[in-house]
Design a protein around this motif. Structure first.
Motif, mmCIF file in Angstrom:
data_model
loop_
_atom_site.group_PDB
_atom_site.id
_atom_site.type_symbol
_atom_site.label_atom_id
_atom_site.label_comp_id
_atom_site.label_asym_id
_atom_site.label_seq_id
_atom_site.Cartn_x
_atom_site.Cartn_y
_atom_site.Cartn_z
ATOM 1 N N VAL A 31 0.838 -1.205 0.000
ATOM 2 C CA VAL A 31 0.000 0.000 0.000
ATOM 3 C C VAL A 31 0.872 1.254 0.000
ATOM 4 C CG1 VAL A 31 -1.735 1.281 1.312
ATOM 5 C CG2 VAL A 31 -1.838 -1.211 1.214
ATOM 6 N N GLY A 32 0.461 2.231 -0.798
ATOM 7 C CA GLY A 32 1.191 3.507 -0.824
ATOM 8 C C GLY A 32 1.831 3.752 -2.171
ATOM 9 N N LEU A 33 2.848 4.606 -2.181
ATOM 10 C CA LEU A 33 3.511 4.926 -3.447
ATOM 11 C C LEU A 33 4.501 3.823 -3.800
ATOM 12 C CD1 LEU A 33 4.259 8.735 -3.075
ATOM 13 C CD2 LEU A 33 2.406 7.642 -4.328
ATOM 14 N N ASP A 34 4.461 3.428 -5.078
ATOM 15 C CA ASP A 34 5.415 2.430 -5.559
ATOM 16 C C ASP A 34 6.835 2.999 -5.474
ATOM 17 O OD1 ASP A 34 6.814 0.533 -7.002
ATOM 18 O OD2 ASP A 34 6.327 1.512 -8.900
ATOM 19 N N PRO A 35 7.773 2.283 -4.864
ATOM 20 C CA PRO A 35 9.118 2.846 -4.665
ATOM 21 C C PRO A 35 9.872 3.105 -5.974
ATOM 22 C CG PRO A 35 9.044 0.543 -4.015
ATOM 23 C CD PRO A 35 7.638 0.963 -4.252
ATOM 24 N N LEU A 36 9.498 2.420 -7.050
ATOM 25 C CA LEU A 36 10.242 2.612 -8.299
ATOM 26 C C LEU A 36 9.623 3.674 -9.206
ATOM 27 C CD1 LEU A 36 11.274 -1.020 -9.334
ATOM 28 C CD2 LEU A 36 12.512 0.617 -7.938
ATOM 29 N N GLY A 42 -7.464 6.725 -3.308
ATOM 30 C CA GLY A 42 -7.552 8.178 -3.345
ATOM 31 C C GLY A 42 -7.349 8.864 -1.998
ATOM 32 N N GLN A 43 -6.983 8.097 -0.974
ATOM 33 C CA GLN A 43 -6.793 8.697 0.355
ATOM 34 C C GLN A 43 -5.355 9.195 0.500
ATOM 35 O OE1 GLN A 43 -9.219 8.737 2.935
ATOM 36 N NE2 GLN A 43 -10.607 8.084 1.303
ATOM 37 N N ILE A 44 -5.222 10.459 0.883
ATOM 38 C CA ILE A 44 -3.866 11.003 1.057
ATOM 39 C C ILE A 44 -3.152 10.281 2.199
ATOM 40 C CG2 ILE A 44 -2.548 13.085 1.620
ATOM 41 C CD1 ILE A 44 -4.848 14.639 0.278
ATOM 42 N N SER A 45 -3.920 9.932 3.238
ATOM 43 C CA SER A 45 -3.282 9.313 4.397
ATOM 44 C C SER A 45 -2.656 7.959 4.055
ATOM 45 C CB SER A 45 -4.292 9.145 5.531
ATOM 46 O OG SER A 45 -5.339 8.310 5.102
ATOM 47 N N LEU A 46 -3.092 7.363 2.920
ATOM 48 C CA LEU A 46 -2.545 6.054 2.560
ATOM 49 C C LEU A 46 -1.330 6.150 1.635
ATOM 50 C CD1 LEU A 46 -5.711 3.824 2.047
ATOM 51 C CD2 LEU A 46 -3.991 3.670 3.841
ATOM 52 N N GLY A 77 1.600 7.232 2.155
ATOM 53 C CA GLY A 77 2.825 6.790 2.826
ATOM 54 C C GLY A 77 2.779 5.319 3.210
ATOM 55 N N GLY A 78 1.691 4.637 2.871
ATOM 56 C CA GLY A 78 1.562 3.224 3.208
ATOM 57 C C GLY A 78 0.891 3.030 4.559
ATOM 58 N N ILE A 79 0.556 1.769 4.826
ATOM 59 C CA ILE A 79 -0.018 1.446 6.139
ATOM 60 C C ILE A 79 1.143 1.374 7.122
ATOM 61 C CG2 ILE A 79 -1.161 -0.360 7.470
ATOM 62 C CD1 ILE A 79 -2.761 -1.040 4.990
ATOM 63 N N PRO A 80 1.064 2.097 8.244
ATOM 64 C CA PRO A 80 2.183 2.052 9.190
ATOM 65 C C PRO A 80 2.401 0.628 9.687
ATOM 66 C CG PRO A 80 0.255 3.135 10.149
ATOM 67 C CD PRO A 80 -0.048 2.933 8.708
ATOM 68 N N TYR A 81 3.582 0.053 9.346
ATOM 69 C CA TYR A 81 3.723 -1.372 9.655
ATOM 70 C C TYR A 81 3.872 -1.644 11.142
ATOM 71 C CZ TYR A 81 8.640 -0.089 9.012
ATOM 72 O OH TYR A 81 9.830 0.538 9.078
ATOM 73 N N VAL A 82 4.303 -0.628 11.905
ATOM 74 C CA VAL A 82 4.356 -0.857 13.348
ATOM 75 C C VAL A 82 2.942 -1.019 13.902
ATOM 76 C CG1 VAL A 82 5.129 0.048 15.556
ATOM 77 C CG2 VAL A 82 6.515 0.400 13.529
ATOM 78 N N ALA A 83 1.993 -0.247 13.358
ATOM 79 C CA ALA A 83 0.595 -0.396 13.781
ATOM 80 C C ALA A 83 0.115 -1.807 13.461
ATOM 81 C CB ALA A 83 -0.277 0.635 13.104
ATOM 82 N N ALA A 84 0.515 -2.314 12.277
ATOM 83 C CA ALA A 84 0.118 -3.671 11.914
ATOM 84 C C ALA A 84 0.754 -4.681 12.867
ATOM 85 C CB ALA A 84 0.533 -3.963 10.472
ATOM 86 N N ASN A 113 2.440 10.027 16.190
ATOM 87 C CA ASN A 113 1.499 10.841 16.960
ATOM 88 C C ASN A 113 0.174 10.992 16.217
ATOM 89 O OD1 ASN A 113 3.647 11.113 18.644
ATOM 90 N ND2 ASN A 113 4.268 13.084 17.818
ATOM 91 N N SER A 114 -0.310 9.873 15.714
ATOM 92 C CA SER A 114 -1.538 9.947 14.935
ATOM 93 C C SER A 114 -2.553 8.944 15.481
ATOM 94 C CB SER A 114 -1.211 9.657 13.472
ATOM 95 O OG SER A 114 -2.227 8.900 12.875
ATOM 96 N N VAL A 115 -3.783 9.434 15.672
ATOM 97 C CA VAL A 115 -4.830 8.551 16.173
ATOM 98 C C VAL A 115 -5.274 7.578 15.081
ATOM 99 C CG1 VAL A 115 -7.158 8.488 17.153
ATOM 100 C CG2 VAL A 115 -5.563 10.234 17.886
ATOM 101 N N VAL A 116 -5.111 7.989 13.809
ATOM 102 C CA VAL A 116 -5.500 7.102 12.699
ATOM 103 C C VAL A 116 -4.723 5.781 12.798
ATOM 104 C CG1 VAL A 116 -5.588 6.865 10.197
ATOM 105 C CG2 VAL A 116 -5.988 9.089 11.253
ATOM 106 N N ASP A 117 -3.464 5.865 13.188
ATOM 107 C CA ASP A 117 -2.666 4.638 13.345
ATOM 108 C C ASP A 117 -3.289 3.697 14.362
ATOM 109 O OD1 ASP A 117 -1.029 5.860 11.609
ATOM 110 O OD2 ASP A 117 0.757 5.875 12.878
#
Lengths: 510, 152
Positions: free
Chosen positions: A181-186, A195-199, A201-208, A407-411
């Protein structure tokens, strides 16, 4: 080891702050491993977020301590309460608890501490010897080899630790997609962002990680609220040299199993300890008592193996950037946060990190010996912490840990969503370890695959040829094929046939 | 060796939900770049999603004849689980308006009280000690940022 390596090795030994952190980590690890419901993976996931603003050495010192202490700590509850405090202590309970029932709990704890440290030290030794060699070798690895190694890792952990390969592979692939999830590194194209801006940067893997290992486990523990521990009398725990001496050969053999299983990508102490127990059962002709009724051999084998697997698990992590088990997958996540990319270049770019880790693990093993042989009375009290208190505490710590990263509640919402998903997965026989492995390995596999494809100008046939035309790649390809073939009905039928044929051969000759 | 896990109610439903999720993700992966080239950004996600579809289909096929016992609400999603999740959701929603100390303190008190069915003094004591310890260790010791209410 040259002079600078030795100074890196001793870094944590002479810096009082690092020494203290390693000791603290080991001490905390013994209790975390021992308390059923708290796991090393959980603790290390939460620790990432607490330590990401620290210096990387400090963070690694604490994590190495928790890892070593935690793998050892699981054995204590296995012996005293017949509840493995950690998955790597499942085999320990088989003979450990019968020993406690015979009133030999103290001696059992003493023996398991000593062999754990022997195993742990051998694991570190293997790491120190093998990693530099593998790292040199790894520079020759092409992207396709990384792709194959990562596939082997997911297949191994899927087929060995779960209920079925299909469920393990599903969990691994789910993790891979979470990592995509997020921007393709290449090309910086958006993937699964809806279409979500919050996504972006990808799903925070620490949250996962915290969701799958912290919250999901806490929710599973709600089914065991009424389990009450039984008190055990614990006598003298320091074992005599004569007792220890008898088990050293088995301990060394089991440690070798531990190192090898630990070093395979994906598989760690839990599988190593079960295999070592099985080895002890087959190889020890005259155990101190029958296995399952309090044989010390049944304690020595898994405890040596699971601690040896720690050093083993660090080998692929530090040399290839591939996690050796779930905990090292989480530690790789921690290194990412500190801006480090584990892999063959890490040994060249930051050699101090390798020898520092080796020194640190050695130190953590020594602390395990100290904390393992002392403080047994306070221990009994702490382990009795009721789950009615433990479950809400894990939740609060998970929330604090997840929030601390950005510092994000979304996480925290992500954390809970993964926690609930992880709960149902666990209830229905899916392992969550492969998910985290997938999250870490997914982006690596994606980039490796595309680099490999680009190097053959997008020709699938040329790519297929590459898979079989280089000796190393061929070995890896065959391993993947073998792992998959083992799961097919044809393989089972063939094995049954071979078995019958062998039996016929024996009886036919008589 | 670990005992084989008993079949749980709702297992087939869960597998079907995972199948639906996998198919949706496969479609989304296809939408990234289709079959533009074998090294386009969407290829690997498509492979991974296809692996999910195939593996969950294999799970469904393998479990098709096994009858699962009834009692999903009792054995898999009992009230204690649902209420605990509701309390966690309440904690998350309360974090920003009230800050960590109040939200976590109330959550710990309420959840412990609920799980141990009574003994409010003990629950309150544990909640206060735990929040104080977390605050001292993590906020003051580790310098971790905890959610804080703006009006406090």
């Amino acid at each position: 080891m040259d002079g600078s390596a030795l100074s890196y090795f001793l870094m944590a030994w002479f810096d009082p702050w690092l020494l203290g952190l390693t000791a603290l980590g080991t001490f905390a690890g013994v209790y975390i491993g021992a308390i059923p419901g708290l796991s090393v993976t959980m603790a290390v996931s939460i620790l990432i977020s607490f330590t990401f603003s620290w210096d990387v050495n400090e963070a690694l010192a604490l994590m190495a301590g928790v890892f070593c202490g935690g793998v050892y700590g699981g054995s204590r509850t296995a012996i005293l309460l017949n509840i493995p405090g950690a998955p790597s202590a499942i085999a320990t309970a088989l003979d450990g608890f019968p020993l406690a029932q015979r009133g030999e709990a103290g001696r059992a704890i003493g023996v398991s501490t000593v062999v754990s440290v022997i195993g742990g030290m051998l694991g570190v030794l293997a790491l120190a010897i093998a990693a530099p060699a593998i790292s040199d070798f790894a520079l020759m690895f092409a992207p396709r080899d990384y792709l194959l190694l990562a596939i082997i890792g997911i297949l191994l952990v899927g087929s060995l630790s779960g209920e079925s390969l299909a469920k393990g592979v599903f969990a691994g692939a789910l993790g891979v997609l979470i990592g995509m999830v997020g921007l393709d590194p290449l090309t910086a194209e958006q993937r699964f962002t809806f279409g979500q801006i919050s996504l972006l940067g990808g799903i925070p893997y620490v949250a996962a990680m915290i969701g799958f290992f912290g919250v999901a486990e806490a929710l599973v523990q709600l089914h065991h609220l009424k389990a009450t521990p039984i008190r055990q009398q614990v006598d003298r725990i320091l074992p005599s040299w004569n007792v220890v001496k008898r088990y050293i050969p088995l301990s060394i053999r089991s440690s070798i199993i531990g190192v090898v299983i630990g070093a395979l990508p994906g598989t760690g102490g839990d599988i190593a300890s079960l295999m070592a127990y099985d080895h002890a059962k087959r190889s020890v002709k005259k155990p101190s008592r029958p296995f399952g009724q309090g044989a010390y051999e049944g304690l020595v084998a898994p405890e040596s193996a699971n601690n040896a697997a720690i050093g083993g698990a660090y080998i692929p992590m530090l040399t290839l950037g591939l996690p050796g088990d779930a905990v090292t997958a989480v530690i790789i996540g921690a290194l990412f946060i500190h801006g480090l990319r584990p892999g063959p270049m890490m040994m060249i770019e930051t050699p101090h990190l390798f020898w520092f880790t080796v020194g640190n693990l050695t130190l953590a093993n020594l602390f395990t010996l100290v904390f393992g042989l002392t403080g047994i009375r306070i221990f009994a009290k702490m382990v009795e912490c009721p789950r009615t208190v433990l479950v809400p505490l894990i939740v609060v710590l998970s929330v604090v840990g997840t929030y601390a990263i950005q510092n994000s509640v979304v996480d925290i919402y992500w954390m809970l969503a993964f926690g609930v998903l992880g709960y149902f997965m666990k209830m229905y026989g899916y392992q969550v370890g492969p998910v985290i492995l997938g999250v870490i390995l997914g982006p690596l596999m994606d980039v490796s695959y595309r680099r490999a494809m680009l190097s053959v100008r997008d020709e699938p046939s040329a790519f297929a040829l590459e898979l079989v035309s280089h000796p190393l790649t061929l070995v890896l390809t065959l391993s993947v094929v073998l792992l998959l073939a083992r799961q097919t009905p044809a393989w089972t039928t063939m094995q049954a046939r071979i078995g019958r044929w062998r039996n016929d051969g024996r009886t036919g000759g008589a | 060796m670990p005992q084989p896990r008993p079949r749980q109610p709702g297992e087939r439903m869960f597998s079907l939900l995972l199948l639906a999720l996998s198919l949706f993700l496969l479609y989304q992966a296809y939408a990234i770049s289709g079959f533009a080239s074998v090294s386009s950004p969407g290829v690997f996600p498509m492979v991974a999603a296809a692996v999910m579809v195939v593996s969950i289909a294999a799970v469904l096929v393998r479990e098709r004849r096994e009858a699962a016992p009834a009692g999903f609400m009792r054995r898999v999603a009992p009230p204690v689980l649902l209420i605990t999740i509701a309390l966690i959701v309440a904690l998350m929603l309360a974090l920003e308006p009230t800050g960590f100390v109040i939200a976590a303190g109330t959550f710990l008190f309420a959840t412990i009280l609920f799980l141990q069915r009574g003994r409010p003094v003990r629950a309150a004591l544990v909640a206060v000690v735990a929040v104080a310890a977390i605050y001292v260790i993590f906020r003051l010791g580790f310098q971790v940022v905890l959610p804080e209410a703006e009006w406090l």
